[in-house]
Design a protein around this motif. Structure first.
Motif, short mmCIF file in Angstrom:
data_model
loop_
_atom_site.label_atom_id
_atom_site.label_comp_id
_atom_site.label_asym_id
_atom_site.label_seq_id
_atom_site.Cartn_x
_atom_site.Cartn_y
_atom_site.Cartn_z
N VAL A 46 0.84 -1.19 0.00
CA VAL A 46 0.00 0.00 0.00
C VAL A 46 0.88 1.25 0.00
N VAL A 47 0.34 2.31 -0.59
CA VAL A 47 1.03 3.59 -0.68
C VAL A 47 0.14 4.65 -0.05
N TYR A 48 0.72 5.40 0.89
CA TYR A 48 0.01 6.49 1.56
C TYR A 48 0.61 7.81 1.07
N THR A 49 -0.25 8.75 0.71
CA THR A 49 0.20 10.08 0.30
C THR A 49 -0.52 11.13 1.14
N PRO A 50 0.03 12.34 1.24
CA PRO A 50 -0.62 13.37 2.04
C PRO A 50 -2.04 13.65 1.55
N LEU A 51 -2.94 13.88 2.46
CA LEU A 51 -4.32 14.18 2.07
C LEU A 51 -4.41 15.49 1.30
N ASP A 52 -3.45 16.39 1.50
CA ASP A 52 -3.41 17.64 0.74
C ASP A 52 -2.33 17.58 -0.34
N PRO A 60 9.54 13.34 0.11
CA PRO A 60 10.43 12.22 0.47
C PRO A 60 9.64 10.92 0.58
N ILE A 61 10.33 9.80 0.37
CA ILE A 61 9.73 8.48 0.48
C ILE A 61 10.17 7.83 1.79
N ILE A 62 9.22 7.28 2.53
CA ILE A 62 9.54 6.55 3.75
C ILE A 62 8.99 5.14 3.63
N SER A 63 9.85 4.16 3.83
CA SER A 63 9.46 2.76 3.78
C SER A 63 9.18 2.25 5.19
N SER A 64 7.94 1.86 5.44
CA SER A 64 7.53 1.27 6.71
C SER A 64 7.66 -0.23 6.57
N ASN A 90 0.80 12.56 6.09
CA ASN A 90 0.25 13.91 6.15
C ASN A 90 1.28 14.95 6.56
N ARG A 91 2.40 14.50 7.10
CA ARG A 91 3.49 15.43 7.42
C ARG A 91 4.23 15.89 6.16
N GLY A 92 3.92 15.26 5.03
CA GLY A 92 4.57 15.62 3.79
C GLY A 92 5.49 14.54 3.26
N PHE A 93 5.02 13.27 3.29
CA PHE A 93 5.82 12.15 2.83
C PHE A 93 4.97 11.20 1.99
N VAL A 94 5.63 10.43 1.16
CA VAL A 94 5.02 9.26 0.52
C VAL A 94 5.48 8.05 1.34
N VAL A 95 4.55 7.39 1.99
CA VAL A 95 4.86 6.26 2.88
C VAL A 95 4.41 4.97 2.22
N ILE A 96 5.29 3.98 2.20
CA ILE A 96 4.97 2.71 1.55
C ILE A 96 5.10 1.57 2.55
N ASN A 97 4.32 0.51 2.32
CA ASN A 97 4.35 -0.67 3.18
C ASN A 97 4.13 -1.90 2.29
N PHE A 98 5.19 -2.69 2.07
CA PHE A 98 5.14 -3.82 1.14
C PHE A 98 5.58 -5.11 1.84
N GLU A 136 9.58 6.03 -9.77
CA GLU A 136 9.29 6.06 -11.20
C GLU A 136 7.80 6.19 -11.47
N ARG A 137 6.99 5.58 -10.63
CA ARG A 137 5.54 5.57 -10.86
C ARG A 137 4.88 6.87 -10.41
N TYR A 138 5.41 7.48 -9.37
CA TYR A 138 4.82 8.71 -8.85
C TYR A 138 5.82 9.86 -9.03
N PRO A 139 5.58 10.77 -9.95
CA PRO A 139 6.55 11.84 -10.24
C PRO A 139 6.86 12.73 -9.03
N TYR A 140 5.95 12.76 -8.06
CA TYR A 140 6.15 13.62 -6.89
C TYR A 140 6.92 12.90 -5.77
N ALA A 141 7.28 11.64 -5.96
CA ALA A 141 8.04 10.89 -4.96
C ALA A 141 9.54 11.08 -5.22
#
Length: 280
Positions: A46-52, A60-64, A90-98, A136-141
């Motif tokens: 799953v990929v979490y992005t800021p609600l705004d 930045p990307i953070i791997s959980s 929501n702090r301003g990160f793309v968080v991933i959990n794989f 590569e998939r998300y230009p904003y990451a």
């Protein structure tokens, strides 16, 4: 709705109404698949992005992480904020959990036993591959600002990743990590790493994070409870000792009276603030 063999409706399951959450701007994390480091095996997460989210910005990307091997801990049902990943995003990160190869038993023997004999390093290349595919998939990451964090086995993996690829992972938080599996539960290492016959004596020796302490470059915080009843605090203290001997700077927090079940607002904010301070 549940139907019988003849297609007749028997009963209906109650459904949850999340419209109030959606009206507030909440949305489900995105469920996606990517390839493992072998370029063949499908990995799911799953990929979490800021609600705004602003797609014109870079995040930045953070791997959980949690590598298993008994469970991957990727959410399989509805959670408002699983592992506090959405609030971190929501702090301003793309968080991933794989779920990486070797992480759990549900996909068969070969997938589950991928880390056998390599209990320290087996999930690292998959995480590295996934982060790059997300960029590569998300230009904003932003793959030039990558963080990683986890608890227990995830804490162990966090430090291993930062020491294996010190120029890639810039910030890490490792909580209650079993950095030395040779002082963890005996059956754990023997089951998932294996034993060797040395002159008629069966022994198990798992490589440790301490062996690579000199590789640290990024910002690292180690966390443990002082009465951890699962992963002994000595696992963290041995990591601390190795980092000191390697003349490495790091941060550390010991929670008095806390066992392995870390949690609470201070703990969560400590992790989120660390990434906000050092990765943004």
């Amino acid at each position: 709705q549940i139907v019988d063999r003849k297609g007749r409706a028997r009963f209906s399951m109650a459904g949850a109404d999340v419209s109030a959450l959606e009206d507030m701007g909440w949305r489900y994390p995105e469920v996606i698949s990517v390839k493992a480091a072998d370029g063949k095996t499908d990995l799911y997460g799953v990929v979490y992005t800021p609600l705004d989210l602003d797609p014109d910005k870079k995040y930045p990307i953070i791997s959980s992480v949690y590598p298993g091997p008994q469970d991957d801990q990727v959410p399989q049902a509805f959670y408002l904020d699983e592992n506090d990943n959405q609030s971190l995003a929501n702090r301003g990160f793309v968080v991933i959990n794989f779920a990486y190869r070797g992480s759990g038993p549900l996909r068969g023997r070969d997938f589950h036993s991928f880390g056998y004999g390599n209990l320290r390093d087996y999930p690292l290349e998959d995480d590295y591959a996934v982060v790059r595919q997300i960029a590569e998939r998300y230009p904003y990451a932003d793959s030039t600002r990558v963080g990683i964090y986890g608890h227990s086995g995830g804490g162990f993996m966090t430090v291993a990743a930062m020491l294996e690829r010190p120029d890639f992972y810039k910030v890490g938080v490792a909580a209650s990590g079993n950095h030395d599996n040779n002082i963890y539960r005996q059956q754990w290492a023997e089951t998932f790493h294996g034993v060797q016959n040395e002159g008629g004596c069966f022994k198990c020796q798992v490589p440790t994070n301490m062996e690579k302490a000199a590789n640290l470059k990024g910002k690292l915080m180690l966390i443990t409870g002082d009465v951890d009843d699962n992963v002994h605090p000595a696992g963290t203290y041995r990591m601390v000792d190795a980092l000191i001997k390697a003349n490495k700077r790091f941060d550390m927090m010991v929670f008095p009276g806390k066992d392995h079940a870390m949690g609470g607002a201070y703990y969560v904010n400590l992790i989120h603030d660390y990434f906000t301070d050092h990765l943004k």
